[in-house]
Every structure is written in C-alpha cells, then in structure tokens.
Scaffold this motif. Sequence first.
Motif, PDB file in Angstrom:
ATOM      1  N   THR A  87       0.814  -1.217   0.000  1.00  0.00           N
ATOM      2  CA  THR A  87       0.000   0.000   0.000  1.00  0.00           C
ATOM      3  C   THR A  87       0.844   1.262   0.000  1.00  0.00           C
ATOM      4  O   THR A  87       0.645   2.170  -0.817  1.00  0.00           O
ATOM      5  CB  THR A  87      -0.949   0.003   1.212  1.00  0.00           C
ATOM      6  N   SER A  88       1.788   1.369   0.914  1.00  0.00           N
ATOM      7  CA  SER A  88       2.607   2.585   1.015  1.00  0.00           C
ATOM      8  C   SER A  88       3.413   2.811  -0.259  1.00  0.00           C
ATOM      9  O   SER A  88       3.500   3.937  -0.771  1.00  0.00           O
ATOM     10  CB  SER A  88       3.543   2.497   2.233  1.00  0.00           C
ATOM     11  N   TRP A  89       4.022   1.749  -0.789  1.00  0.00           N
ATOM     12  CA  TRP A  89       4.798   1.869  -2.026  1.00  0.00           C
ATOM     13  C   TRP A  89       3.913   2.328  -3.178  1.00  0.00           C
ATOM     14  O   TRP A  89       4.307   3.188  -3.987  1.00  0.00           O
ATOM     15  CB  TRP A  89       5.428   0.520  -2.382  1.00  0.00           C
ATOM     16  N   THR A  90       2.705   1.771  -3.258  1.00  0.00           N
ATOM     17  CA  THR A  90       1.792   2.122  -4.350  1.00  0.00           C
ATOM     18  C   THR A  90       1.402   3.597  -4.267  1.00  0.00           C
ATOM     19  O   THR A  90       1.370   4.298  -5.284  1.00  0.00           O
ATOM     20  CB  THR A  90       0.533   1.244  -4.301  1.00  0.00           C
ATOM     21  N   ILE A  91       1.123   4.082  -3.063  1.00  0.00           N
ATOM     22  CA  ILE A  91       0.760   5.499  -2.899  1.00  0.00           C
ATOM     23  C   ILE A  91       1.918   6.397  -3.338  1.00  0.00           C
ATOM     24  O   ILE A  91       1.734   7.366  -4.078  1.00  0.00           O
ATOM     25  CB  ILE A  91       0.355   5.790  -1.449  1.00  0.00           C
ATOM     26  N   ARG A  92       3.132   6.077  -2.894  1.00  0.00           N
ATOM     27  CA  ARG A  92       4.296   6.892  -3.264  1.00  0.00           C
ATOM     28  C   ARG A  92       4.512   6.894  -4.776  1.00  0.00           C
ATOM     29  O   ARG A  92       4.814   7.933  -5.380  1.00  0.00           O
ATOM     30  CB  ARG A  92       5.553   6.380  -2.554  1.00  0.00           C
ATOM     31  N   THR A  93       4.354   5.730  -5.391  1.00  0.00           N
ATOM     32  CA  THR A  93       4.558   5.617  -6.837  1.00  0.00           C
ATOM     33  C   THR A  93       3.499   6.408  -7.603  1.00  0.00           C
ATOM     34  O   THR A  93       3.808   7.125  -8.565  1.00  0.00           O
ATOM     35  CB  THR A  93       4.522   4.143  -7.256  1.00  0.00           C
ATOM     36  N   LEU A  94       2.262   6.282  -7.190  1.00  0.00           N
ATOM     37  CA  LEU A  94       1.184   7.012  -7.864  1.00  0.00           C
ATOM     38  C   LEU A  94       1.367   8.520  -7.726  1.00  0.00           C
ATOM     39  O   LEU A  94       1.086   9.283  -8.661  1.00  0.00           O
ATOM     40  CB  LEU A  94      -0.170   6.591  -7.288  1.00  0.00           C
ATOM     41  N   GLU A  95       1.822   8.969  -6.576  1.00  0.00           N
ATOM     42  CA  GLU A  95       2.016  10.405  -6.355  1.00  0.00           C
ATOM     43  C   GLU A  95       3.055  11.003  -7.303  1.00  0.00           C
ATOM     44  O   GLU A  95       3.051  12.209  -7.563  1.00  0.00           O
ATOM     45  CB  GLU A  95       2.418  10.666  -4.904  1.00  0.00           C
ATOM     46  N   GLN A  96       3.946  10.161  -7.822  1.00  0.00           N
ATOM     47  CA  GLN A  96       4.992  10.641  -8.727  1.00  0.00           C
ATOM     48  C   GLN A  96       4.532  10.683 -10.179  1.00  0.00           C
ATOM     49  O   GLN A  96       5.225  11.232 -11.039  1.00  0.00           O
ATOM     50  CB  GLN A  96       6.231   9.738  -8.599  1.00  0.00           C
ATOM     51  N   ASP A  97       3.350  10.120 -10.451  1.00  0.00           N
ATOM     52  CA  ASP A  97       2.835  10.104 -11.824  1.00  0.00           C
ATOM     53  C   ASP A  97       2.189  11.455 -12.141  1.00  0.00           C
ATOM     54  O   ASP A  97       1.315  11.913 -11.397  1.00  0.00           O
ATOM     55  CB  ASP A  97       1.802   8.983 -11.973  1.00  0.00           C
ATOM     56  N   PRO A  98       2.580  12.138 -13.206  1.00  0.00           N
ATOM     57  CA  PRO A  98       2.035  13.473 -13.500  1.00  0.00           C
ATOM     58  C   PRO A  98       0.545  13.484 -13.815  1.00  0.00           C
ATOM     59  O   PRO A  98      -0.074  14.550 -13.801  1.00  0.00           O
ATOM     60  CB  PRO A  98       2.862  13.907 -14.720  1.00  0.00           C
ATOM     61  N   ARG A  99      -0.036  12.329 -14.068  1.00  0.00           N
ATOM     62  CA  ARG A  99      -1.471  12.269 -14.346  1.00  0.00           C
ATOM     63  C   ARG A  99      -2.315  12.144 -13.079  1.00  0.00           C
ATOM     64  O   ARG A  99      -3.540  12.251 -13.120  1.00  0.00           O
ATOM     65  CB  ARG A  99      -1.767  11.084 -15.285  1.00  0.00           C
ATOM     66  N   VAL A 100      -1.651  11.928 -11.947  1.00  0.00           N
ATOM     67  CA  VAL A 100      -2.354  11.702 -10.676  1.00  0.00           C
ATOM     68  C   VAL A 100      -2.366  12.991  -9.849  1.00  0.00           C
ATOM     69  O   VAL A 100      -1.315  13.600  -9.613  1.00  0.00           O
ATOM     70  CB  VAL A 100      -1.685  10.572  -9.876  1.00  0.00           C
ATOM     71  N   ALA A 101      -3.554  13.387  -9.408  1.00  0.00           N
ATOM     72  CA  ALA A 101      -3.680  14.576  -8.553  1.00  0.00           C
ATOM     73  C   ALA A 101      -3.350  14.242  -7.110  1.00  0.00           C
ATOM     74  O   ALA A 101      -2.735  15.035  -6.400  1.00  0.00           O
ATOM     75  CB  ALA A 101      -5.088  15.146  -8.644  1.00  0.00           C
ATOM     76  N   TYR A 102      -3.769  13.070  -6.662  1.00  0.00           N
ATOM     77  CA  TYR A 102      -3.455  12.618  -5.308  1.00  0.00           C
ATOM     78  C   TYR A 102      -3.695  11.112  -5.209  1.00  0.00           C
ATOM     79  O   TYR A 102      -4.445  10.512  -5.989  1.00  0.00           O
ATOM     80  CB  TYR A 102      -4.308  13.352  -4.256  1.00  0.00           C
ATOM     81  N   ALA A 103      -3.033  10.508  -4.245  1.00  0.00           N
ATOM     82  CA  ALA A 103      -3.274   9.109  -3.879  1.00  0.00           C
ATOM     83  C   ALA A 103      -3.214   9.057  -2.365  1.00  0.00           C
ATOM     84  O   ALA A 103      -2.258   9.542  -1.763  1.00  0.00           O
ATOM     85  CB  ALA A 103      -2.227   8.184  -4.498  1.00  0.00           C
ATOM     86  N   GLU A 104      -4.215   8.489  -1.748  1.00  0.00           N
ATOM     87  CA  GLU A 104      -4.310   8.541  -0.292  1.00  0.00           C
ATOM     88  C   GLU A 104      -4.945   7.270   0.259  1.00  0.00           C
ATOM     89  O   GLU A 104      -5.685   6.575  -0.443  1.00  0.00           O
ATOM     90  CB  GLU A 104      -5.129   9.757   0.140  1.00  0.00           C
ATOM     91  N   PRO A 105      -4.681   6.963   1.531  1.00  0.00           N
ATOM     92  CA  PRO A 105      -5.317   5.795   2.154  1.00  0.00           C
ATOM     93  C   PRO A 105      -6.830   5.980   2.238  1.00  0.00           C
ATOM     94  O   PRO A 105      -7.346   7.098   2.259  1.00  0.00           O
ATOM     95  CB  PRO A 105      -4.696   5.764   3.561  1.00  0.00           C
TER      96      PRO A 105
END
Length: 426
Positions: A87-105
């Motif tokens: 979960t934590s790794w996925t959130i960090r990875t998604l946050e680095q994608d320029p198409r993603v506004a946010y990723a949160e638990p």
Amino acid sequence: MRDRPARRLFLAAALASALAAAAVAGAANRPQAAGKPRAVPGSIIVGFKAHVSAKGRSGVLGAVDARPTKRFAQIDSTVVSVSPANTSWTIRTLEQDPRVAYAEPNFVLHAADVPNDPSFPQEWGLDNTGQQVNWTSGTPDADIDAKEAWSVSTGSPDVTVAVIDTGVDVAHPDLAQNIWINQGENCAGCRTNGIDDDGDGYVDDWRGWDFVNGDNDPTDDNGHGTHVAGTIAAAGNNGIGITGVTWNSKIMPLKFLGSDGSGSTEEAISAILYARAKGVPILNNSWGGGDFSQAVQDAIELTDQSGELFVAAAGNDFTNTDADPFWPSSYDTPNILSVGAGDQFDRRAWFSNYGPRSVDLSAPGTNIYSTCAATSLSVTLPSERPSVNANPELVRRGPAAGSTSTTPSAVQAPRRGSSLRPPVQS
C-alpha cells in the motif's frame, strides 16, 4: 479562516429570530488518535488530473497492479485494491505520476455522540428551567429557545436532512412518520421489485441506503444515528417519547458506519454524493477521524457548489482544532458548519474541541435525551466519555453527550429558517 460571511449572517439571523437549532444525539466512543490514522488495508483512493482519459487512468493503475473497485466520477477519483503489503509503495509511486492529482489511504472514520411528549421536560437543550437531568441541574434559559421558535414554526415536511451516520431505526414510533421516502422508488410494487426505477444507481432505495452492506435497508444497528435523528426530527406533539427541534421535517437515513461505529472514507464519500444527487439541502455529519482526505474535501466542495450546508461535529478531544485539525469539520470549505458541545450551565463542555477559527458555534451536548435504536440498550453516567446509550426504562429514548450530539442541533438553525421560505426539492 473560512470565508463564510453570508453563512454567518444567515445563521445569526436564524438564531436571532429564535429559529435556531439545538442539540443532540448520542456520540459513540471514538478511539483516541494515537500515531498514524487507521486505514482500510489494501485500499487506496486515487484522484486524477483533469482531462486524463479512461485509457490513461487504466494505464496508471495497471502499472502498479491496482484493481479499480469503485469510481467517483463526480470528483474524478477511483477506489482501488492493492496488496496490503504494497500500500505505502503504491501510494508513493502514484504520487509521482504526472497524471495523478493525489493518492491517499482509505481512512477509517468513526461516529464522534411545549408539546405533549412525556419526556420533553428532560430535553434541557430545548427548554432549560434548571431541571435535573441525569443528576445535573443546569442554569435556567441556557438553551436554544425552542419554545419561542415553535411559536413561529414547528418545521416543515418539505425540508429534508440527510443523517450520514450508523443508520436510523426507521420503525421507531417517534421517527417512522418523519422518514424520507424516495418518490422515484415509491410507485406500486417499486419498493421491492429489484429494479432501479429512478435510475440513480441504487436498486429499491425507497428510504435511503446502507453503504456498509450495499443494500436498501439503512436500519441502525449501533444506536448513534437514531439518537441524532431524534434530536433533529422526532415527531412532536404526538403524545409519546420526545420531540425533535423540528416536529415535521424529514430524515434521510444514509448508513456508512457499521455496528461498531466505524466506516471508511470511501463509504462517507458515497453517502455525501448520494445526498447531493437527491438535492438534500442539509447534511448532518456527527462523525470524524482519519487524516486529511482530498477526496472527502472534493466531495464536500461539490455540496458547497450546489448550495448544501454541511454540518459537522467539532470533536470530543478537548483539543484546539485551529492547531490540530479534526476531520471533516476542519476542512476549509465555506459551507461547513463546525459545532462544538455546550453544557447545562451555558459553558463549553469539558471534552469539546474548540478553536476561534475552526469551530463556528456550540450547541447543547451533555445529558441529551433522544430516541434510541432497539439494539442500543445500555446506560451511560454523565461523568463518562461521550457514548451512544439508551435506558431501557425510558422506552427507547435516553441521554448521551458529545459534539456529535450537537450537530443535529445546529442543523436546525438554517433548516428552521428554510421552512419559512419556498421549499428545496428533496
């Protein structure tokens, strides 16, 4: 500080004209925050930036092996399932994608607690004569002047309040006549025909929805939501039980908290968006917890855009929420009304959160009598932390305390005023 001058003037006018609202319902015990907020294992809410296509969203999620489980098109976000260990790794990875506004638990949230009705004398928040309630005698007139307001209006069935909570005991004799009915599912045989007659995505949702179990039975199996609902709109002058601040307004039961008083960010958003889609003017939110959620704030901002009032409990942690926010009441959205708890002596209740910028007003929040669900039959002493309770000797009504008990009171100020204006379709 929130920019809500018009809302404040409206509330001040409502209070000054004695159409103010008052307090109530029981607040469930909420675990004290300790360290990192709890979240649903392996569940993430992902918000996408504008103009990202469906194919683009699918590519983003596929790259991190995230399986979509629910889509909130209104706020352009998706709930996904991943391996709990990742979960934590996925959130960090998604946050680095320029198409993603946010990723949160997907955070875990909690419930935070002159008519002829025989228990009206116990409702000090409506009319405080200094009477003894739960072994405490208060200060006369430390109340919301409900009797004075009733000389102007006792509420209107054209006004509906969404109770976003643990559900409501829809069969309670003091509530049944004031439960909202979805006219789109109320034709002959439509309530149980297994068809989404009104095309809203919910089958047979003729009296609200249960987002915990995914069905059309929002019956309360905790007690908290029923206590809230009774404070808002228990039938008045019907010769039984208590009276709500408004005697005739409708309650829309939206259950997103389970029998243990907890639920998730995903389910809270679902309930908020459901109420907005139905055009309900006031949403009562006697719950809180988790951490800042952009997805929840986006949902609340939509209700602001369509003119709804979002009434929220300030919390029961004796904390200055200017410095230590309590969600959702601390979101910086103009339509949020954050409500703390007051006691029978017209003072801030000892446990209530406070903050000159983050808490808008207080309402009666200790020793509050209201309706209780059939499954909630325990007793609380006034010195205890706020909890949902009922006294079996009081025939499904009983005392409770907490800022979650006050939000139904504050709901009344704007709602009582709205009953004197042309109705909002609900």
